[in-house]
Design a protein around this motif. Structure first.
Motif, PDB file in Angstrom:
ATOM      1  N   GLY A 429     -12.665   5.531   4.777  1.00 20.29           N
ATOM      2  CA  GLY A 429     -11.334   4.972   4.949  1.00 20.29           C
ATOM      3  C   GLY A 429     -11.362   3.641   5.673  1.00 20.29           C
ATOM      4  N   ASP A 457      -3.987   4.043   1.841  1.00 19.98           N
ATOM      5  CA  ASP A 457      -4.349   5.454   1.954  1.00 19.98           C
ATOM      6  C   ASP A 457      -5.609   5.634   2.798  1.00 19.98           C
ATOM      7  N   ASN A 458      -5.582   6.671   3.618  1.00 17.86           N
ATOM      8  CA  ASN A 458      -6.742   7.065   4.433  1.00 17.86           C
ATOM      9  C   ASN A 458      -7.150   6.017   5.465  1.00 17.86           C
ATOM     10  N   ARG A 487      -3.732   9.363  12.780  1.00 20.36           N
ATOM     11  CA  ARG A 487      -4.268   8.136  12.193  1.00 20.36           C
ATOM     12  C   ARG A 487      -4.378   7.001  13.213  1.00 20.36           C
TER      13      ARG A 487
END
Length: 630
Positions: A429, A457-458, A487
């Motif tokens: 990521g 994303d990620n 995150r």
């Protein structure tokens, strides 16, 4: 002396005093004392009038006589405590505050003054106990709550400081510097309650020339150089109601070498020394004699040893007050005094307000104007202070040809890079990174960052950690913006070499606005990590753009948050473009002006020499640019 009824004379003097006719009031009080030599109220009020006129010594003489005659006169004891604090004599201030507290143990003012003196003497635990006594005596004592906030802030107990400031604000929101202090501490905690309202309140107060904040903390949430200059002028006016007499009055020094004194509280492991030490070591000793004057706090570490070794003369002045430090600079016949603190923590502008040297320069530590009282010049470049913003600086501007910021090209990066797992990062990521201090993160910038995480994303955002309260607040803010708190990854504090090495794990550094990454930006670039910024109007908001230009990457400086977000998103979605950017940075580093310490040293020395020659020729300071080939 006017004769008459002493009571009538006293009443007339008080009326003059209240109307601001201080000279008439002084004459009236003296007439009362001529008739009644021991008139306590007249003695006390005369001291108040003398102090209002800047005659602190005379006020102390009068009040000292009063307390000798009336040892339990609390108002005079408190006045003496305040007067000695004004003179920087914290031991004297404490002595009279202790005497007042002994007479009236429940006096909130006495305990508050005790706390102020104890804090200045480094006795923080006792200072906090004194404030607790003050607030126990008077829970509605707004100044006590505010000073408790100041003390907790100094102790880096920011969340507690916020609560003390909020208590003070609820009682008296107009206390000097309170609104700005509250906003600063909330920003340090990433506690954005009432952020917009406080920001506007502080800005509007600054524009009304009210003392609502100190200059340094204002930089973190205001990007208008005109507002910043107004803040400085108000702060200087409040701090120096009477301009001290100059110590240097036009004398010509005749030295074989130009004597340059760097004055700083940061000759220790600190960003200022980290940037400057290489330049200090390389100064041309045939042309310059380098002095270092170390302000408190006194910290002995490897960086201080390195700075000390780089100076021809290194003096610890941590035990001296402003007047004594200024006198030491004057006695040493320093040609150029360089203030590396400006209005940052532990600053001592009172040294420079005394005109201790023929040339005085504001450099490196404080990214903004200081006003002409303390500095003739500010050392900058064309990016951080473009010509269109020059009007907002009372100092004359010296512009270096590349970046104003020096760097040490001998800085070591640890060879071993931690794994992503060891760093707490996911194995895969995209890693956005911002290692800026928490007070530089605004809700508006955080909104942009969370928008990027939602679109990539990620991806994760890697931030500095070490404070559970800050981490909790930021994770809660992420959740409010639709981003999973997990995150956000927080990096623990490590040694500088290891910190530089872990930059290799990040993909892109995201800057803050209006207070950019400064040393932190140089760290990222030196470690090979591309950085994008949004350049604002003020010095502090344009530093990263300056550093990028001096590294051959001006295209990574945007001028709006929309463009900033679009560029970050484009790079995150285009691995080949990002890889090419990293390769370009790596190729630029060996010859980049930002990291050419010797070239920066020559250009800084050219600036010093030009400013010194003008002064020795009897010419007033003026702005000028240093040529590239200096």
């Amino acid at each position: 002396m006017t004769t008459g009824d002493p009571a009538a004379l006293f009443d007339a003097a008080v009326a003059d005093h209240r109307a601001g006719r201080l000279d008439a009031a002084r004459q009236g009080y003296r007439s009362v004392l001529a008739a009644v030599p021991g008139h306590g109220h007249a003695l006390y009020n005369l001291g108040v009038a003398e102090r209002s006129l800047g005659r602190v010594g005379e006020a102390i003489r009068l009040w000292t006589g009063l307390v000798e005659a009336e040892p339990r006169r609390v108002e005079a004891l408190l006045a003496l405590s305040r007067a000695y604090r004004t003179l920087g004599d914290d031991a004297g201030s404490l002595a009279f505050a202790e005497r007042a507290a002994a007479v009236e143990p429940a006096s909130a003012d006495a305990q508050n003054l005790r706390s102020n003196a104890l804090r200045s003497l480094g006795r923080n635990g006792e200072a906090l106990e004194a404030l607790d006594l003050a607030l126990k005596a008077d829970p509605s004592y707004a100044l006590g709550h505010a000073n408790r906030g100041h003390l907790l802030s100094a102790l880096k107990r920011h969340a507690e400081a916020v609560e003390s400031y909020r208590a003070a604000f609820a009682l008296d929101p107009d206390l000097p510097d309170l609104a700005g202090a509250l906003l600063d501490q909330q920003m340090r905690c990433c506690d954005w309650r009432d952020f917009g309202d406080l920001q506007v309140r502080v800005r509007d107060g600054v524009r009304r020339l009210e003392p609502v904040t100190i200059p340094f903390t204002f930089l973190a949430h205001n990007d208008d150089p005109g507002d910043q200059m107004a803040c400085v002028r108000t702060h200087v006016k409040v701090r120096f109601p009477q301009v001290p007499a100059p110590l240097w009055t036009g004398q010509t020094y005749r030295h074989d070498r130009i004597r340059v004194a760097y004055v700083s509280s940061d000759f220790r492991i600190h960003a200022v020394s980290q940037l400057l030490v290489g330049l200090l070591e390389r100064h041309d000793r045939d042309r310059f004699e380098i002095h270092g004057l170390a302000l408190p706090p006194r910290v002995e570490d490897d960086m201080r040893d390195r700075v000390r070794a780089a100076c021809d003369v290194f003096t610890d002045v941590s035990g001296l007050d402003d007047a004594a430090i200024a006198a030491a600079i004057r006695t040493a016949e320093i040609d150029i005094a360089v203030d590396l603190n400006g209005f940052t923590t532990f600053c001592r502008p009172g040294v420079f307000a005394r005109r201790c040297a023929p040339v005085q320069i504001n450099y490196l530590g404080y990214p903004g104007a200081m006003g002409s009282l303390a500095a003739d010049y500010i050392l900058a470049d064309r990016t951080v202070i473009p010509p269109s913003e020059s009007v907002h600086y009372d100092e004359k501007i010296i512009r270096l040809p590349f970046a104003y910021q020096p760097n040490d090209d001998r800085r070591v990066i640890a060879q071993e890079t931690p794994t992503r797992t060891e760093a707490g990062l996911p194995e895969t990521g995209f890693v956005f990174c911002s290692f800026n201090a928490s007070y530089k993160i605004t809700p508006e910038v955080f909104d942009v960052w969370m928008g990027l995480l939602r679109q990539v994303d990620n991806s994760v955002l890697w931030l500095l950690g070490g404070d559970a309260g800050i981490e909790r607040n930021l994770r809660a803010s992420a959740s409010e913006r639709g981003v999973s708190p997990e995150r956000l990854v927080f990096a623990p504090k490590v040694a500088l070499e290891a910190h530089l090495a872990r930059h290799r794990l990040a993909d892109l550094f995201l800057d803050t606005l209006p207070y950019n990454a400064h040393t932190t930006a140089s760290d990222a670039l030196w470690a090979g990590l591309p950085l994008i910024t949004c350049a604002g109007r003020s010095f502090a908001a344009r530093v990263a753009a300056s550093l990028l230009a001096a590294t051959g990457l001006p295209d990574l400086a945007t001028t709006s948050l929309d463009d900033y977000q679009a560029l970050a998103l484009a790079l995150a979605r285009d691995p080949q473009r990002l890889a090419a950017l990293r390769a370009r940075l790596a190729a630029n580093l060996p010859d980049a002006p930002l990291f050419d310490t010797d070239r920066t040293r020559r250009q800084v020395e050219a600036a010093y020499a030009t400013a010194w020659r003008r002064r020795m020729a009897g010419l007033a300071p003026r702005s000028f640019d240093v040529p590239e080939d200096a």
